[in-house]
Design a protein around this motif. Structure first.
Motif, short mmCIF file in Angstrom:
data_model
loop_
_atom_site.label_atom_id
_atom_site.label_comp_id
_atom_site.label_asym_id
_atom_site.label_seq_id
_atom_site.Cartn_x
_atom_site.Cartn_y
_atom_site.Cartn_z
N GLN A 120 0.80 -1.21 0.00
CA GLN A 120 0.00 0.00 0.00
C GLN A 120 0.84 1.27 0.00
O GLN A 120 0.43 2.28 -0.54
CB GLN A 120 -0.92 0.03 1.24
CG GLN A 120 -1.92 -1.11 1.30
CD GLN A 120 -1.45 -2.20 2.24
OE1 GLN A 120 -0.31 -2.65 2.16
NE2 GLN A 120 -2.32 -2.65 3.14
N LYS A 131 -3.68 5.66 0.63
CA LYS A 131 -4.61 4.64 0.20
C LYS A 131 -4.32 4.22 -1.24
O LYS A 131 -3.81 5.01 -2.04
CB LYS A 131 -6.05 5.17 0.28
CG LYS A 131 -6.51 5.53 1.68
CD LYS A 131 -6.65 4.29 2.56
CE LYS A 131 -7.22 4.65 3.92
NZ LYS A 131 -7.36 3.46 4.79
N THR A 133 -6.19 1.86 -4.59
CA THR A 133 -7.41 1.27 -5.11
C THR A 133 -7.09 -0.12 -5.63
O THR A 133 -6.23 -0.28 -6.51
CB THR A 133 -7.98 2.13 -6.25
OG1 THR A 133 -8.31 3.43 -5.75
CG2 THR A 133 -9.24 1.49 -6.84
N ALA A 134 -7.73 -1.13 -5.09
CA ALA A 134 -7.48 -2.51 -5.52
C ALA A 134 -7.89 -2.70 -6.97
O ALA A 134 -8.78 -2.00 -7.50
CB ALA A 134 -8.23 -3.48 -4.63
N LYS A 136 -9.69 -4.33 -10.24
CA LYS A 136 -11.10 -4.65 -10.42
C LYS A 136 -11.27 -6.00 -11.14
O LYS A 136 -10.36 -6.45 -11.85
CB LYS A 136 -11.79 -3.56 -11.23
CG LYS A 136 -11.62 -2.14 -10.67
CD LYS A 136 -12.18 -2.01 -9.28
CE LYS A 136 -12.04 -0.59 -8.75
NZ LYS A 136 -12.51 -0.46 -7.34
N VAL A 233 -2.67 2.29 -7.57
CA VAL A 233 -3.02 0.90 -7.25
C VAL A 233 -1.89 0.27 -6.44
O VAL A 233 -0.81 0.85 -6.32
CB VAL A 233 -3.29 0.09 -8.53
CG1 VAL A 233 -4.53 0.61 -9.25
CG2 VAL A 233 -2.09 0.10 -9.46
N ASP A 284 -14.53 -8.31 -2.40
CA ASP A 284 -13.71 -7.14 -2.10
C ASP A 284 -12.54 -7.50 -1.18
O ASP A 284 -12.03 -6.64 -0.47
CB ASP A 284 -14.56 -6.04 -1.47
CG ASP A 284 -15.10 -6.43 -0.09
OD1 ASP A 284 -15.11 -7.65 0.22
OD2 ASP A 284 -15.52 -5.53 0.66
N GLN A 287 -9.36 -5.28 -1.57
CA GLN A 287 -9.54 -3.90 -1.10
C GLN A 287 -9.61 -3.86 0.42
O GLN A 287 -9.03 -2.95 1.05
CB GLN A 287 -10.82 -3.30 -1.69
CG GLN A 287 -10.99 -1.82 -1.39
CD GLN A 287 -9.91 -0.96 -2.04
OE1 GLN A 287 -9.85 -0.87 -3.27
NE2 GLN A 287 -9.04 -0.34 -1.25
N ARG A 288 -10.28 -4.83 1.04
CA ARG A 288 -10.32 -4.87 2.50
C ARG A 288 -8.92 -5.00 3.09
O ARG A 288 -8.60 -4.35 4.09
CB ARG A 288 -11.20 -6.03 2.96
CG ARG A 288 -12.70 -5.76 2.84
CD ARG A 288 -13.53 -6.87 3.48
NE ARG A 288 -13.64 -8.04 2.62
CZ ARG A 288 -13.10 -9.23 2.88
NH1 ARG A 288 -12.35 -9.39 3.96
NH2 ARG A 288 -13.27 -10.25 2.06
N MET A 290 -6.11 -4.05 1.61
CA MET A 290 -5.37 -2.82 1.36
C MET A 290 -5.81 -1.68 2.27
O MET A 290 -5.06 -0.73 2.50
CB MET A 290 -5.54 -2.40 -0.11
CG MET A 290 -4.94 -3.37 -1.13
SD MET A 290 -3.11 -3.49 -1.07
CE MET A 290 -2.89 -4.96 -0.04
N ASP A 291 -7.02 -1.77 2.81
CA ASP A 291 -7.50 -0.75 3.74
C ASP A 291 -7.17 -1.06 5.18
O ASP A 291 -7.53 -0.30 6.08
CB ASP A 291 -9.03 -0.61 3.61
CG ASP A 291 -9.45 0.01 2.28
OD1 ASP A 291 -8.59 0.63 1.62
OD2 ASP A 291 -10.63 -0.15 1.91
#
Length: 343
Positions: A120, A131, A133-134, A136, A233, A284, A287-288, A290-291
């Motif tokens: 990240q 942040k 963005t994962a 898609k 990303v 997701d 993304q989870r 990466m957050d």
């Protein structure tokens, strides 16, 4: 270029922003559904990892995670596919032998494969201060140029490197071509993908144009994304450890002193280093992660044991000998040298 964090940070509290995990060997086959979809055999041999829905075409319209029933990667929600070319040794008599992979530090028991990273934040700033963005569903990309034969051509791609391992923890120096002398613990290749996305296209005709490197510097140095590719990303990259130690007897090397290793497509310079990626995380999950303030393990992800990773394989589609000594590389390729002598 320093790259020692996997060993150093393992001693620290897990408050960093980075996934590091192993993927075992799914299959070694002459298939490339990204560059040559539908072609079997593809022009050269690849080592492939990840979800078992991997196939000749990999239709981007289909639900790849939903079609996979297992993955060879540590996290059971990651059905992505990751692959690179394979490595060969060319003996003094002109015959070739495939070099196998071995697991990285901390991943004992994993069947070959490679280590995958999603980061990240930049290399020297592991506290999660920004942040990403994962990727898609349907996203895919390629990095490198298998036709590159010079340092200048390889330098178009900022971080495709080799490390001659003196011990399992060696990470420097990193170079753009094959090491010129024997490497006691093998050769590590690193494939780092661009980290800026145009925010619109899941792919492009060359599988690279929808991605960009930062406008200046690198992801690790915190370089900003260009206006044409504004979406930041994760830093995705692979580490592959090739077990070259069985071939370190210089009496078996070419008589002219040139280094003996060659990519499966015939490149004996190393400048053709490249990698392919097809996104396939479930829902997701990425993304989870990466957050979250994850380091190696992540509380939002499900991890499976090594036995489950190794068990996930698919049958080869192209029937050819890839393990014995051969007069040519699979597909009929021969080594193409820009001579580099051992000193």
């Amino acid at each position: 270029m320093k790259w020692t964090f996997p060993i150093v940070l393992a001693l620290c509290a897990p408050t960093y922003s980075l996934l590091r995990f192993s993927c075992a060997q799914l299959v070694i086959d002459r298939l490339d559904p990204l560059v040559t979809p539908g072609m079997a055999p593809s022009p050269h041999l690849h080592q492939i990892l990840g979800g078992n829905s991997f196939n000749i075409t990999m239709d981007p319209e289909k639900d790849m995670p939903g079609e996979s029933t297992c993955t060879s990667c540590s996290f059971s929600e990651d059905f992505s596919n990751y692959w690179t070319a394979t490595l060969y040794f060319k003996a003094k008599n002109g015959t070739y032998k495939r070099v196998t992979q071995k697991p990285n530090v901390g991943f004992d028991g994993v069947n070959g494969g490679m280590t995958v990273y999603y980061m990240q934040d930049g290399l020297y700033n592991f506290n999660q201060v920004s942040k990403v963005t994962a990727f898609k569903p349907g996203f895919r990309m390629f990095v490198g140029d298998l036709n590159a034969k010079t340092k200048e051509q390889a330098e178009r791609f900022r971080q495709l490197t080799f490390t001659c391992l003196q011990n399992p923890s060696t990470r420097d120096p990193q170079i753009l071509d094959f090491p010129s002398g024997p490497c006691p613990e093998g050769i590590m290749t690193a494939v780092r993908f661009p980290t800026c996305w145009d925010g619109k296209n899941l792919d492009s005709p060359d599988h690279m144009a929808h991605m960009s490197y930062p406008e200046t510097g690198t992801f690790e140095s915190g370089g900003p994304c260009p206006a044409t590719h504004p979406v930041r990303v994760p830093q995705l990259f692979y580490e592959v450890i090739w077990d070259t130690a069985p071939f370190n007897n210089k009496d078996d090397w070419p008589e002219d002193g040139s280094q003996p290793f060659v990519w499966s497509f015939g490149d004996a310079t190393g400048y053709g280093n490249h990698g392919d990626y097809l996104f396939g995380w479930k829902d997701d999950a990425l993304q989870r992660a990466m957050d979250s303030p994850c380091y190696v393990d992540c509380p939002t992800l499900k991890r499976q044991d090594v036995a489950a990773q190794n068990k996930c394989t698919v049958e080869r589609k192209v029937n050819e000998d890839i393990d014995g000594w051969a007069d040519a590389l699979p597909g009929g390729h021969q080594a193409s040298y820009v001579k580099k002598r051992w000193t």
